[in-house]
Design a protein around this motif. Structure first.
Motif, short mmCIF file in Angstrom:
data_model
loop_
_atom_site.label_atom_id
_atom_site.label_comp_id
_atom_site.label_asym_id
_atom_site.label_seq_id
_atom_site.Cartn_x
_atom_site.Cartn_y
_atom_site.Cartn_z
N UNK A 77 48.75 44.20 26.71
CA UNK A 77 48.15 43.64 27.92
C UNK A 77 46.62 43.69 27.78
N UNK A 78 45.95 42.67 28.26
CA UNK A 78 44.50 42.63 28.18
C UNK A 78 43.87 43.28 29.40
N UNK A 79 42.64 43.70 29.26
CA UNK A 79 41.93 44.30 30.38
C UNK A 79 41.89 45.82 30.25
N UNK A 80 41.02 46.44 31.04
CA UNK A 80 40.82 47.89 30.96
C UNK A 80 41.07 48.59 32.29
N UNK A 81 41.71 47.91 33.22
CA UNK A 81 41.94 48.50 34.55
C UNK A 81 42.75 49.79 34.45
N UNK A 82 42.28 50.84 35.09
CA UNK A 82 43.01 52.11 35.10
C UNK A 82 43.62 52.33 36.48
N UNK A 83 44.30 53.47 36.65
CA UNK A 83 44.98 53.73 37.91
C UNK A 83 44.00 53.77 39.08
N UNK A 84 42.85 54.43 38.87
CA UNK A 84 41.87 54.54 39.94
C UNK A 84 41.39 53.18 40.43
N UNK A 85 41.29 52.24 39.51
CA UNK A 85 40.84 50.89 39.88
C UNK A 85 41.95 50.10 40.54
N UNK A 86 43.14 50.16 39.95
CA UNK A 86 44.27 49.35 40.45
C UNK A 86 44.72 49.81 41.83
N UNK A 87 44.77 51.10 42.05
CA UNK A 87 45.31 51.63 43.31
C UNK A 87 44.23 52.17 44.25
#
Length: 207
Positions: A77-87
């Motif tokens: 999967x592309x991108x660097x989104x982590x849990x803190x960002x997503x949720x």
């Protein structure tokens, strides 16, 4: 160069071309959704399917649609989104867990003919504490489509058809099973002509 030698070289070249045409087909892969788990700053290929994996609260799971030969070749999967960002905008709920999800629909090169991949998306699923990754995905990315063997075929309705079909690796079209009919026929004609030339040359020599 004698006529016999010229004809012999022509036949040898034709037989070499025939052997090349009859060799192994080009590498093939499969067009499918791969399942990934976020480990710190990197993605790792999941060792079990989303229907059995039970991510912990705070986990990030990823899905990527692409043409791949095997798990070692699969596109992440592309991108660097982590849990803190997503949720970030989803508060914790007692008795439930939050799972960050990254759904990467892939590129146009990997899309089935006539289809266009949607933009990559992220979502925060709030599900029961014992929910599987598949249940978390279903909470935020319906409609899902599975085949009769429970293979995940589509997320968010994409793709609209097909499921894990074999294709030419790195290409969007369905692969064949060997050399094209035109190539095989062409090689056959060359061999026949070369063999005929050799026979004629030897006949003239012995006359």
């Amino acid at each position: 160069m004698t006529a016999v030698r010229r004809a012999s070289l022509l036949l040898l070249a034709a037989l070499t071309l025939c052997a090349a045409a009859a060799g192994p087909a080009a590498a093939t892969g499969y067009r499918y959704w791969s399942f990934w788990e976020r480990d710190g700053a990197r993605w790792t290929y999941a060792m079990q399917g989303p229907a059995t994996a039970r991510p912990a609260d705070g986990s990030v799971e990823g899905f990527r649609f692409a043409v791949s030969e095997d798990s070692a070749d699969a596109s992440r999967p592309r991108g660097t989104a982590d849990f803190g960002t997503i949720c970030a905008g989803t508060p914790a709920v007692g008795g439930r867990k939050r799972v960050g999800l990254v759904v990467d629909f892939g590129t146009s090169a990997d899309a089935p003919s006539g289809e266009r991949p949607p933009a990559r998306r992220t979502a925060c699923a709030v599900v029961s504490e014992d929910a599987t990754a598949a249940e978390a995905l279903a909470a935020v990315a319906k409609p899902l489509r599975y085949d009769t063997n429970a293979l995940l075929c589509a997320i968010g309705g994409y793709p609209s058809r097909g499921c894990g079909e074999k294709v030419a690796a790195g290409a969007g079209g369905t692969s064949g099973s060997g050399p094209s009919l035109g190539l095989a026929a062409g090689v056959g004609v060359v061999v026949v002509v070369a063999a005929g030339a050799l026979w004629q040359a030897r006949r003239r020599k012995n006359a």
